[in-house]
Design an enzyme around this catalytic site. Sequence first.
Site, PDB file in Angstrom:
ATOM      1  N   ARG A  87       0.862  -1.183   0.000  1.00 23.59           N
ATOM      2  CA  ARG A  87       0.000   0.000   0.000  1.00 23.59           C
ATOM      3  C   ARG A  87       0.895   1.228   0.000  1.00 23.59           C
ATOM      4  O   ARG A  87       1.482   1.569   1.021  1.00 23.59           O
ATOM      5  CB  ARG A  87      -0.864  -0.043   1.275  1.00 23.59           C
ATOM      6  CG  ARG A  87      -1.980   0.969   1.322  1.00 23.59           C
ATOM      7  CD  ARG A  87      -2.571   1.039   2.731  1.00 23.59           C
ATOM      8  NE  ARG A  87      -1.744   1.869   3.595  1.00 23.59           N
ATOM      9  CZ  ARG A  87      -1.634   1.716   4.910  1.00 23.59           C
ATOM     10  NH1 ARG A  87      -2.262   0.751   5.529  1.00 23.59           N
ATOM     11  NH2 ARG A  87      -0.876   2.537   5.619  1.00 23.59           N
ATOM     12  N   HIS A 102      -3.560   4.448   4.793  1.00 24.79           N
ATOM     13  CA  HIS A 102      -4.700   3.525   4.885  1.00 24.79           C
ATOM     14  C   HIS A 102      -5.950   4.192   4.314  1.00 24.79           C
ATOM     15  O   HIS A 102      -6.627   3.655   3.449  1.00 24.79           O
ATOM     16  CB  HIS A 102      -4.935   3.102   6.332  1.00 24.79           C
ATOM     17  CG  HIS A 102      -6.267   2.472   6.561  1.00 24.79           C
ATOM     18  ND1 HIS A 102      -6.615   1.261   6.006  1.00 24.79           N
ATOM     19  CD2 HIS A 102      -7.362   2.900   7.241  1.00 24.79           C
ATOM     20  CE1 HIS A 102      -7.867   0.965   6.346  1.00 24.79           C
ATOM     21  NE2 HIS A 102      -8.341   1.943   7.084  1.00 24.79           N
ATOM     22  N   TYR A 133       4.040   5.465  11.438  1.00 28.06           N
ATOM     23  CA  TYR A 133       4.361   4.090  11.832  1.00 28.06           C
ATOM     24  C   TYR A 133       5.231   3.322  10.843  1.00 28.06           C
ATOM     25  O   TYR A 133       5.586   2.187  11.086  1.00 28.06           O
ATOM     26  CB  TYR A 133       3.062   3.306  12.106  1.00 28.06           C
ATOM     27  CG  TYR A 133       2.008   3.398  11.005  1.00 28.06           C
ATOM     28  CD1 TYR A 133       2.122   2.619   9.860  1.00 28.06           C
ATOM     29  CD2 TYR A 133       0.912   4.247  11.123  1.00 28.06           C
ATOM     30  CE1 TYR A 133       1.177   2.700   8.853  1.00 28.06           C
ATOM     31  CE2 TYR A 133      -0.039   4.334  10.116  1.00 28.06           C
ATOM     32  CZ  TYR A 133       0.084   3.556   8.996  1.00 28.06           C
ATOM     33  OH  TYR A 133      -0.848   3.638   7.997  1.00 28.06           O
TER      34      TYR A 133
END
Lengths: 360, 325
Positions: free
Chosen positions: A258, A262, A271
Site C-alpha cells: 500500500r 490507509h 508508523y
Amino acid sequence: MLIDDYDPLKKRMLQVLDQEGKVVNPSLEPVLDPDVLMRAYRTMVLARQIDDKAVILQRQGRLGAYPPNRGQEAASLGPAMAIGKDDWLVWAFRELAGLLWKGLDPLRLYLYWMGNEEGSHYPPGLKVLPAVIPVGSQLPIAVGMAYASMIRREGTVTLSYCGDGATSAGDFHEALNSAGTFRTPNVFVIQNNQWAISMPRNRQTAAPTLAQKAVAYGFPGIMVDGNDVLAMYMATQEAVGRARRGEGPTLIEAYTYRMGNHTTSDDAKKYRLEEELKEWEKRDPLVRLKAYLMNRGMLDERQEETILGEAKEETERIVVEAERFPRPTVDDVFKHTYAQMPRTLTEQLERCRRLEGGGR
Amino acid sequence: MAVLNMVSALNQAFGGEMERDPSVVVLGEDVGRDGGVFRVTEGLLDRFGADRVVDTPLAEMAIAGMAVGMALNGLRPVAEIQFMGFSYLTLSTMISHASRMRNRTRSGMHVPMVMRMPYGAGVKALEHHSESMEALFVQVPGLKVVVPSTPREAKGLLISSIRDPDPVVFLEPTRSYRLMKEEVEEESFTIPLGEARQVREGDDITVVGWGAMMPLIEKAVGSVGKKGIECDVLDLRTLSPMDSTAVLSSVRKTGRCVIVQEAPRNCGVAAELIARINEGALLSLEAPVERVTAPDIVVPLPQGEGHYYITPGRIENAIERVANF
C-alpha cells in the site's frame, strides 16, 4: 500446475515479470491477445488517475474519507482479468482496477465515496457486490454465493478479495473452512499490502506466508508477486479453472504494498519508514507492465501519452457527473429499508417531511 | 386436518415450501442427518437431498454469512441457529449485511433469508440455552422479527417469512415446541407479517404478549375472567415491524394495558410499546400501563429459574392491579 510448483510452505512466490518488465520464465508468460494487454494497461492507468484524483478531491473537501489504491492495481486487476461476465466479484474497498475491468462505471465509486448510496446501486447483471468495510465479513457471503452457483451446476465462480488484516478475523477462518468442506467454487485473493492501518503483516500472524493458511483448510494456496499483473492473472486463471471443474477453492496471496495511507484520515509516516516506501516505489506495478509492453513493442511514448490523456478525460467526466448527481431526498433515505414500507416508517417519513418543510 | 405440535407444524411448513420452490434451502448445524436438535428439519434431507439441506461446520458466522450470499445469488435460505444464545456471532452479518443490503444498493439487491432459532427459558436448559434477546434484533432497521405462539401460527408465519423479500429473524419459543397441539391445515397457508392477532375480546383491559408468554397469559386471563375482568388479548407475533395500530385501538377501547415480556426489562419491546401508547393513546388511559418482564439479570441456571421466569400468577396480579387502579 503452478500451485504444485509454488509451495507456500517453502515460501516460493510466483513471478512472471521482473522489475524491468522482462519475462522471468518464458514458460509462464500468458498467451494474451495484444488488445487484452493494452486494455489491462489502460485500466491500470485509469485506476491510478481516478485514485489520485480522489485523494485530491478529499483534500479539497469534495469527497469523504478515501482509501487509496496506489501500488495495488495489479493485485486487483490480474484476478479480475481471469473471470468472466457471469462470475461474481466480491471486493473489500481497495480493488479499483479490478472493478473497472469488470465493467463498473467509476461514477458509482465516486458517488459512494462522496457519500451517496447510489454509489452502491449497480446495474442488474453486473455480478459485483458493493464495497464491504467491516473487514473480512464479505468472505462467508462469498462462500454462500459460490454455494448457490455450485448447486445450480452453473460452472461460475466467486472471486473475493480481502486484505492481510482480514486473515486475522474469525470470518476468514469460518469462510475458508466452510469453502474447503463444501468444495465451493471460490477464489480467495488476499491483497497482502503489508500493513493493516498501522500494524505490519507480522503482527497479524506468526505464519511465514498467508497463502499457507490454505493448507490447513484442505485446499491449495499460492503466493504471487502482487505487483506483477501477469503473475496474478496466471494464478487466478488456474484457480478459476479448478473451481469451474468442481475441484474446490483456492487461496491466492498477492504480495503487494500500500503506497498510500490507509485512508485519507491516516498518516502512514507515523508508523512506517520512508525507505520502505521508496523500496516499493521501485516495484510499481504500472511501471512494470509499461516496461513489458514497451519491450514487446506494443506501446510507445506517444501512445502512452494518449492513454494518459484519455484517463484524465474520463476522470474529469466522473468528477463532473458525480458532483452533479442529485443528492438523496428524504424519501430516498427511507424507502429502501424494506420492500414495502411498514406503517410505522411511513409515519416517521411523513413527520420528517413535515419538519423539513418547516412544519411542526 | 391433523393435530400437530409446533415442531411438526414447522416441519410441515418446510416440506411444503421446499416442494413448492426449489430455491428454498435449509442450512445449519445438525439440520440434515440429525434433523435438527429439536427435530424441526427431520426428514428433509431424505426428501430434498444434501444440496438443499445443508449440514454446516460448527460456525455461526459462516452460517449467517453463507445465508446472505445464497440469498444474494438466487436462493431462499433458511438458516438455523441451534440456540439463541449462540446467535450473537451472527450480529455482524445480520446488521452489516443482511439488514441493509436493500438500502445500501437502493433496492438493487436484497436478501430474502430467514434465520430461525429457538429462544427462551422455562425448560430447565443448560447455560446459554434460555435466552430471550429479541430486542437485539428488533432495533436493527431492515430486519423483521417474528415470534409464533402456537403450532398453526408457527406454520403460517414461517411460510410467510420464507416468501418475504426481506431478511426475517424467526424466533421459536423452545417452551412451546411440544407444549400444545392444535389442528393445522395440511396444505400451505400464510399469515401476514406485521399484524397482531386478536386472541380474545374484552372491554376491561388490553393484555399484550408474544411467543411463550401467550399460554401463560391465557391462564391468567382465565382466572381474572372468573373475577369479572374481561381482557382484550393481543398476540403481537411480529415484533418488527410492530403492529402498534392494533394495540392502540385496543387501548383506546379499554383504557388499560398490561404487556408481558419474557426478556429483561431494560429497553425491551414492552418499553417501546409503552412509548407508542404514550404517543398515540395517552388520553385514553385510565391507569399507568404496566409491564410484566424478567428482571435485568442473567437468566439463572435451572435451580434459580423460578426466581426469574414469569408465572401466570404474576400476570394475574398485574392485570388486577391495572384493572382496579
